[in-house]
Design a protein around this motif. Structure first.
Motif, mmCIF file in Angstrom:
data_model
loop_
_atom_site.group_PDB
_atom_site.id
_atom_site.type_symbol
_atom_site.label_atom_id
_atom_site.label_comp_id
_atom_site.label_asym_id
_atom_site.label_seq_id
_atom_site.Cartn_x
_atom_site.Cartn_y
_atom_site.Cartn_z
ATOM 1 N N PRO A 9 -2.290 1.333 -8.097
ATOM 2 C CA PRO A 9 -3.237 0.781 -7.162
ATOM 3 C C PRO A 9 -3.130 1.036 -5.962
ATOM 4 C CG PRO A 9 -1.740 -0.349 -8.923
ATOM 5 C CD PRO A 9 -0.829 1.640 -9.215
ATOM 6 N N SER A 10 -4.279 0.614 -5.687
ATOM 7 C CA SER A 10 -3.962 0.431 -3.940
ATOM 8 C C SER A 10 -4.219 -1.107 -3.086
ATOM 9 C CB SER A 10 -5.051 1.273 -3.440
ATOM 10 O OG SER A 10 -6.405 0.547 -4.302
ATOM 11 N N ILE A 11 -3.209 -1.189 -2.098
ATOM 12 C CA ILE A 11 -3.056 -2.507 -1.547
ATOM 13 C C ILE A 11 -3.390 -2.824 -0.216
ATOM 14 C CG2 ILE A 11 -1.510 -4.402 -1.472
ATOM 15 C CD1 ILE A 11 0.588 -3.728 -3.874
ATOM 16 N N LEU A 12 -3.551 -3.092 -0.175
ATOM 17 C CA LEU A 12 -4.462 -3.941 1.301
ATOM 18 C C LEU A 12 -3.123 -4.438 1.721
ATOM 19 C CD1 LEU A 12 -5.426 -3.444 4.322
ATOM 20 C CD2 LEU A 12 -7.414 -5.100 3.870
ATOM 21 N N VAL A 36 -2.434 1.065 1.186
ATOM 22 C CA VAL A 36 -4.491 1.878 2.027
ATOM 23 C C VAL A 36 -4.620 1.682 3.636
ATOM 24 C CG1 VAL A 36 -5.369 2.726 -0.371
ATOM 25 C CG2 VAL A 36 -5.956 0.505 0.898
ATOM 26 N N GLY A 37 -3.312 0.171 3.906
ATOM 27 C CA GLY A 37 -3.652 0.373 5.311
ATOM 28 C C GLY A 37 -2.651 -1.575 5.200
ATOM 29 N N ARG A 38 -2.665 -1.270 6.543
ATOM 30 C CA ARG A 38 -1.636 -2.529 7.249
ATOM 31 C C ARG A 38 -1.859 -2.595 7.981
ATOM 32 N NH1 ARG A 38 2.721 -2.166 9.888
ATOM 33 N NH2 ARG A 38 3.172 0.569 9.391
ATOM 34 N N VAL A 39 -2.374 -4.466 7.868
ATOM 35 C CA VAL A 39 -3.660 -5.389 9.479
ATOM 36 C C VAL A 39 -2.745 -6.416 9.525
ATOM 37 C CG1 VAL A 39 -5.580 -3.850 8.841
ATOM 38 C CG2 VAL A 39 -5.284 -6.093 7.914
ATOM 39 N N LEU A 40 -3.218 -6.590 11.563
ATOM 40 C CA LEU A 40 -2.605 -7.330 11.549
ATOM 41 C C LEU A 40 -2.722 -9.140 11.714
ATOM 42 C CD1 LEU A 40 -0.828 -6.221 14.513
ATOM 43 C CD2 LEU A 40 0.500 -6.527 11.991
ATOM 44 N N THR A 41 -4.769 -9.250 11.545
ATOM 45 C CA THR A 41 -5.440 -10.414 11.490
ATOM 46 C C THR A 41 -6.790 -10.409 10.819
ATOM 47 O OG1 THR A 41 -6.901 -9.027 12.759
ATOM 48 C CG2 THR A 41 -5.645 -9.856 14.730
ATOM 49 N N GLY A 42 -6.754 -11.848 10.891
ATOM 50 C CA GLY A 42 -8.032 -11.573 9.762
ATOM 51 C C GLY A 42 -9.871 -11.652 9.483
ATOM 52 N N LYS A 43 -9.755 -10.785 10.586
ATOM 53 C CA LYS A 43 -11.078 -10.313 11.007
ATOM 54 C C LYS A 43 -10.847 -8.693 10.691
ATOM 55 C CE LYS A 43 -13.213 -12.275 14.383
ATOM 56 N NZ LYS A 43 -13.761 -12.861 15.809
ATOM 57 N N ASP A 44 -9.794 -8.237 10.801
ATOM 58 C CA ASP A 44 -9.368 -6.855 10.676
ATOM 59 C C ASP A 44 -9.036 -6.311 9.269
ATOM 60 O OD1 ASP A 44 -9.468 -5.665 13.158
ATOM 61 O OD2 ASP A 44 -7.151 -6.144 13.097
ATOM 62 N N ALA A 45 -8.595 -7.260 8.394
ATOM 63 C CA ALA A 45 -8.975 -7.748 6.734
ATOM 64 C C ALA A 45 -9.871 -7.194 6.314
ATOM 65 C CB ALA A 45 -8.074 -8.480 6.789
ATOM 66 N N VAL A 57 -4.760 -7.509 -2.850
ATOM 67 C CA VAL A 57 -5.023 -7.631 -1.202
ATOM 68 C C VAL A 57 -3.707 -8.928 -1.108
ATOM 69 C CG1 VAL A 57 -5.713 -8.182 1.363
ATOM 70 C CG2 VAL A 57 -7.224 -7.075 -0.611
ATOM 71 N N LEU A 58 -2.794 -8.105 0.106
ATOM 72 C CA LEU A 58 -1.647 -9.429 -0.171
ATOM 73 C C LEU A 58 -1.489 -10.180 1.855
ATOM 74 C CD1 LEU A 58 1.473 -7.296 -1.142
ATOM 75 C CD2 LEU A 58 -0.242 -8.214 -2.690
ATOM 76 N N MET A 59 -2.619 -11.305 1.699
ATOM 77 C CA MET A 59 -2.560 -11.954 2.718
ATOM 78 C C MET A 59 -1.531 -13.134 2.648
ATOM 79 S SD MET A 59 -5.638 -12.002 4.934
ATOM 80 C CE MET A 59 -6.748 -11.241 3.816
ATOM 81 N N ASP A 60 -1.180 -13.017 4.381
ATOM 82 C CA ASP A 60 -0.797 -13.797 5.052
ATOM 83 C C ASP A 60 -1.643 -14.731 4.601
ATOM 84 O OD1 ASP A 60 1.920 -15.659 5.893
ATOM 85 O OD2 ASP A 60 2.133 -14.649 7.966
ATOM 86 N N ILE A 61 -1.010 -16.135 5.233
ATOM 87 C CA ILE A 61 -1.681 -17.756 5.348
ATOM 88 C C ILE A 61 -1.916 -17.758 6.675
ATOM 89 C CG2 ILE A 61 -2.144 -19.539 4.458
ATOM 90 C CD1 ILE A 61 -1.144 -19.435 2.006
ATOM 91 N N HIS A 62 -0.877 -18.153 7.180
ATOM 92 C CA HIS A 62 -0.686 -18.462 8.414
ATOM 93 C C HIS A 62 -1.459 -17.273 9.496
ATOM 94 C CE1 HIS A 62 -0.059 -21.935 7.445
ATOM 95 N NE2 HIS A 62 0.824 -22.058 7.067
ATOM 96 N N LEU A 63 -2.118 -16.649 9.753
ATOM 97 C CA LEU A 63 -2.384 -15.553 10.561
ATOM 98 C C LEU A 63 -2.970 -15.951 12.167
ATOM 99 C CD1 LEU A 63 -4.096 -13.166 8.359
ATOM 100 C CD2 LEU A 63 -2.458 -12.893 8.689
#
Length: 475
Positions: A9-12, A36-45, A57-63
């Motif tokens: 499985p691919s994960i962002l 497949v990717g590692r980003v720092l902001t919501g817009k980049d996500a 997608v593994l998403m941090d709530i507080h970005l």
């Protein structure tokens, strides 16, 4: 080379703390996942999800930035059905409620453990796969149901026309028979045929409702003609029972009403049929009155049907309008029918913008009150018939009525029904001096598929009381 292992499985990963993000990526790779990717902001996500289409997608709530993890998840989920797991160290109640509204597939609390990461991701992937399969199965089932209903709706004329031919010929045979015994047999045949037609019509009407094929068709409703049809329709059934039947039109109801004539007739027909079916003795009464003053601007018509039948238990009244439902499982065997009558009534009432109320006690009977929007007709010529297959011989008609009715059937390309009704009505018009006109119309209709609709229209133009001309000369 053949693949022997399932694709990982691919994960962002969306995490604004670089060290935490790198640690998460390392652990995920160690568990066999493909990051497949590692980003720092919501817009980049949002951008990377649209570009990479990861499986999860593994998403941090507080970005950091203008878009937090919840906003990013909402946007991503609006564009694509992808499971999202939130990563969080803490969350207040307000944030938690916002997160729940996005329907996440799980939470991973910081600091996280590899076992927890693996179990949460696997459960999310399994849940998403199960939901996808369920949606696919539901879609296929709905498409199959839609295809079935489309078939039944399209076959409406083919089902009804043979039954109408039997009814029409039986009626003509009765008119020409001098034997009272044969007349009784024909009465029984006609009554049974009408019952069969009602049952077939219920199934076909329900199929049309399910396939959204019923549209509002406004025309003039002659109240006295409708009452006459109802009385004639159930005359034989009432004569064979111990039920007193009455139908009353209260003062204040105009003779001609502008409404959906077909649906309003079907509503009262099904209500009366249902009341008589479940009443073995006692009475069934129908009252037609003006609920609100009826004028050319509007108003309402009240239909009240009261019976002294078996009644409906309180706990069953909520679902009595569901399809294929009767008061109990044995009712279908005892009373017969499809269980669609009240369903069709409810659907038609809702479609025309009316209301329906039911009051009932077990063993005491039932009262149904239907309120329907109407207005006074401007006096335009009313068409014959109240449904696709019951135009003859219930309503006395004239030549211009028949011509208008045929034009409506022609618009629906119901050539076989025009042919059938012209044959059935031929003797009626012969007595009025229009036999040759109908003969000419039949010759045109029989060649319709080889000729044009314009030819039939020319013939119909001549079906007018003022001219009485022959259609053959024009075609």
């Amino acid at each position: 080379m053949h693949e022997t292992e399932q694709k990982a499985p691919s994960i962002l990963v969306v995490e604004d703390e670089s060290i935490v993000a790198m640690d998460m990526e390392r652990r995920l790779r160690g568990l066999g996942y493909h990051v497949v990717g590692r980003v720092l902001t919501g817009k980049d996500a949002v951008q990377q999800d649209d570009l990479l289409h990861p499986d999860i997608v593994l998403m941090d709530i507080h970005l950091k930035g203008d878009m937090d993890g919840i906003e990013a998840s909402t946007y991503i989920r609006s564009k694509r059905d992808v499971p999202i797991i939130y990563i969080t160290a803490y969350s207040d109640d307000k944030t938690l409620e916002r997160a729940k509204a996005t329907q996440p597939y799980g939470y991973i609390l910081k600091p996280f453990q590899e076992r927890e990461i693996h179990s949460v991701i696997e459960m999310a992937l399994y849940k998403h796969h199960a939901e996808t399969e369920l949606k696919r199965a539901k879609r296929e089932a709905e498409e199959g149901l839609r295809a079935r209903n489309e078939f039944l709706a399209n076959m409406s004329h083919e089902f009804r026309t043979p039954i109408n031919s039997i009814l029409g010929m039986a009626t003509l045979a009765k008119e020409r028979s001098d034997s009272s015994e044969v007349g009784e047999y024909l009465d029984l045949l006609i009554e049974s045929g009408k019952g069969l037609l009602d049952m077939v019509s219920s199934v076909l009407d329900y199929a049309k409702i399910e396939s959204d094929r019923f549209k509002l068709v406004m025309s003039n409703l002659n109240v006295s003609s409708m009452v006459k049809k109802i009385r004639e329709r159930f005359a034989y059934q009432i004569a064979q029972s111990d039920v007193d039947f009455s139908i009353t039109v209260a003062p204040g109801v105009p003779k001609l009403l502008w409404c959906d004539e077909e649906k309003y007739y079907q509503i009262i027909l099904n209500l009366v049929s249902n009341a008589l079916k479940f009443t073995s003795r006692g009475e069934v009464s129908v009252t037609i009155s003006a609920g609100e003053k009826i004028d050319q601007a509007g108003g309402s018509l009240l239909l009240k049907v009261v019976d002294t039948g078996v009644g409906i238990a309180k706990d069953q009244q909520d679902h009595i309008f569901r399809a294929f439902t009767q008061v109990d499982g044995s009712a279908t065997r005892t009373f017969g029918g499809t269980g669609l009558g009240l369903t069709i009534v409810k659907q038609f009432v809702d479609q025309v913008g009316g209301s329906i109320e039911l009051t009932s006690d077990t063993g005491k009977g039932t009262e149904v009150v239907v309120k329907l929007p109407v207005r006074i007709s401007t006096g335009a010529e009313h068409r014959i018939g109240h449904d696709e297959g019951s135009t003859f011989p219930d309503t006395p008609i004239n030549m211009s009525d028949f011509a208008e009715h045929c034009r409506r059937l022609l618009r629906e390309q119901a050539y076989e029904q025009i042919e059938h009704e012209a044959y059935v009505i031929k003797n009626h018009f012969a007595k009025l001096g229009y036999g040759k006109v109908v003969d000419d119309l039949l010759r045109v209709i029989l060649g319709t598929r080889k000729r044009s609709e314009k030819s039939v229209l020319k013939a119909l133009i001549l079906l007018d009381e003022d001219t009485g001309q022959s259609a053959e000369s024009e075609v």
